[in-house]
Scaffold this motif. Structure first.
Motif, PDB file in Angstrom:
ATOM      1  N   ALA A 224       0.716  -1.229   0.142  1.00  0.00           N
ATOM      2  CA  ALA A 224      -0.204   0.131   0.260  1.00  0.00           C
ATOM      3  C   ALA A 224       0.721   1.221  -0.068  1.00  0.00           C
ATOM      4  N   HIS A 225       1.859   1.504   0.455  1.00  0.00           N
ATOM      5  CA  HIS A 225       2.175   2.272   0.599  1.00  0.00           C
ATOM      6  C   HIS A 225       3.531   2.533  -0.386  1.00  0.00           C
ATOM      7  N   GLU A 226       3.822   2.175  -1.030  1.00  0.00           N
ATOM      8  CA  GLU A 226       5.183   1.311  -2.687  1.00  0.00           C
ATOM      9  C   GLU A 226       3.582   2.079  -3.243  1.00  0.00           C
ATOM     10  N   ARG A 227       2.603   2.263  -3.764  1.00  0.00           N
ATOM     11  CA  ARG A 227       1.085   2.627  -4.193  1.00  0.00           C
ATOM     12  C   ARG A 227       0.859   4.222  -3.641  1.00  0.00           C
ATOM     13  N   LEU A 228       1.240   4.054  -2.601  1.00  0.00           N
ATOM     14  CA  LEU A 228       0.974   6.082  -2.422  1.00  0.00           C
ATOM     15  C   LEU A 228       2.088   6.269  -2.715  1.00  0.00           C
ATOM     16  N   SER A 229       3.391   6.242  -2.535  1.00  0.00           N
ATOM     17  CA  SER A 229       4.570   6.539  -2.610  1.00  0.00           C
ATOM     18  C   SER A 229       4.510   6.801  -4.590  1.00  0.00           C
ATOM     19  N   ARG A 230       3.692   5.768  -4.896  1.00  0.00           N
ATOM     20  CA  ARG A 230       4.424   5.959  -6.507  1.00  0.00           C
ATOM     21  C   ARG A 230       3.196   6.829  -6.832  1.00  0.00           C
ATOM     22  N   THR A 231       2.159   6.857  -6.590  1.00  0.00           N
ATOM     23  CA  THR A 231       1.228   7.920  -6.683  1.00  0.00           C
ATOM     24  C   THR A 231       1.521   9.627  -6.758  1.00  0.00           C
ATOM     25  N   ALA A 232       1.870   9.542  -5.679  1.00  0.00           N
ATOM     26  CA  ALA A 232       2.031  10.637  -4.738  1.00  0.00           C
ATOM     27  C   ALA A 232       3.703  11.499  -5.775  1.00  0.00           C
TER      28      ALA A 232
END
Length: 336
Positions: free
Chosen positions: A84-92
């Protein structure tokens, strides 16, 4: 490795259900004297793999199975949060890269180079930014700013400051009046974070640099001989405070000089007085004849900026010498 069961068998057992304590099977067929437990890594309704444990001798008992089931659950939870953190970081990161657009193009009579470096190897840059705005009569407004904080929230506020700067600067106001209007807009928004900012209006035709600052560090002026010195800037409060009180000062600019604007992450070091940090920058020696990109390389290497404790934004600008009468405009060639 010879104790481990076949992957296909473990996967088939992992898909089965109905056994207590998360245990899917014990002992593959044809493997006497070997005890095998297959426990799914499940969290939030999703399965991320299997935990397979094998030993010779006595079968695993229920307490061991329950302990392994707990470990599998914890491991699956960490995997879920990491993804989930990886997806959020990629989106951000995608959003922030869109916000952190390259500065506008200056007049052709000015060479510029810009670098952004995130602190600590992070993929995201916070509220540090650079901008250039074309003005009338061959002048260019150079801007560097630093919003308090890091991450996406700082980047969003950075974009708001940047947008207001572009709008206000289009009226070709003196730098201190640009800061005053930016401060008024920011102070009217309760959620806007304060920011420091430095404006430098370069006029190659008149050989002048006009500066105005809002709580920002002064720029560095590098001479043709490689010597450098800080240029004084009147002290003004950060943007967003609503205090105003900004002033401009004009310095002469000689041919071959390079102006360096930067955020505090370039020079500040933990536990060190800022005057000492600035003296380290001013003490750098620049090889004669460097272009603006090489100047930035010298600065970033000399200050070990890639290991800085804060984000870094830095801009180098150098006016072209005044053209002799009859010489073609910048960027054109005389035909024979």
């Amino acid at each position: 490795m010879e104790l481990l069961p076949a992957v296909g068998w473990a996967l088939a057992v992992g898909r089965a259900g109905g056994l207590p304590a998360g245990v899917r099977a014990q002992g593959p067929p044809g493997a006497p004297g070997r005890s095998v437990l297959v426990t799914p890594l499940t969290s939030g309704g999703d399965q991320y793999g299997l935990l397979v444990t094998v030993r010779r001798g006595a079968p695993h008992d229920r307490s061991e199975a329950e302990l392994l089931a707990l470990l599998a659950e914890r491991a699956a939870s960490h995997i879920r949060h990491a993804r989930a953190h990886e997806r959020l970081s990629r989106t951000a990161g995608d959003l922030q890269r869109a916000l952190l657009a390259e500065p506008g193009r200056p007049h052709p009579n000015l060479d510029i180079a810009v670098r952004h470096l995130p602190a600590g190897g992070r993929t995201l840059v916070g509220g540090d930014w650079c901008e250039t705005v074309r003005l009338h009569f061959g002048r260019t407004l150079l801007v560097v700013g630093d919003v308090m904080g890091h991450g996406l929230e700082a980047a969003v506020d950075m974009n708001a400051y940047r947008s207001s700067l572009r709008y206000i600067a289009s009226a070709d106001l003196p730098p201190h009046r640009v800061l005053r209007q930016m401060d008024d807009i920011a102070a009217g928004e309760a959620d806007r974070r304060p920011a420091t900012c430095l404006l430098a209006r370069i006029d190659p035709g008149r050989g002048q640099i006009t500066l105005a600052g809002a709580g920002h560090l002064p720029p560095l002026l590098i001479g043709p001989d490689g010597a450098a010195a800080l240029l004084p800037v009147p002290v003004g409060p950060p943007l967003g405070t609503g205090l105003g009180g900004y002033e401009s000062v004009t310095h002469p600019a000689a041919p071959g000089q390079t102006l360096l604007l930067f955020t505090d992450g370039l020079v500040e070091r933990r536990g060190e007085d800022i005057d000492r940090s600035l003296a380290r920058l001013a003490g750098l020696r620049f090889p004669v004849g460097q272009d603006v990109e090489a100047v930035l390389d010298t600065v970033l290497t000399g200050l070990d900026a890639r290991h800085a404790e804060d984000d870094v934004a830095v801009l180098a600008a150098r006016p072209h010498p005044r053209r002799p009468p009859g010489e073609p405009p910048y960027g054109t060639r005389a035909s024979s």
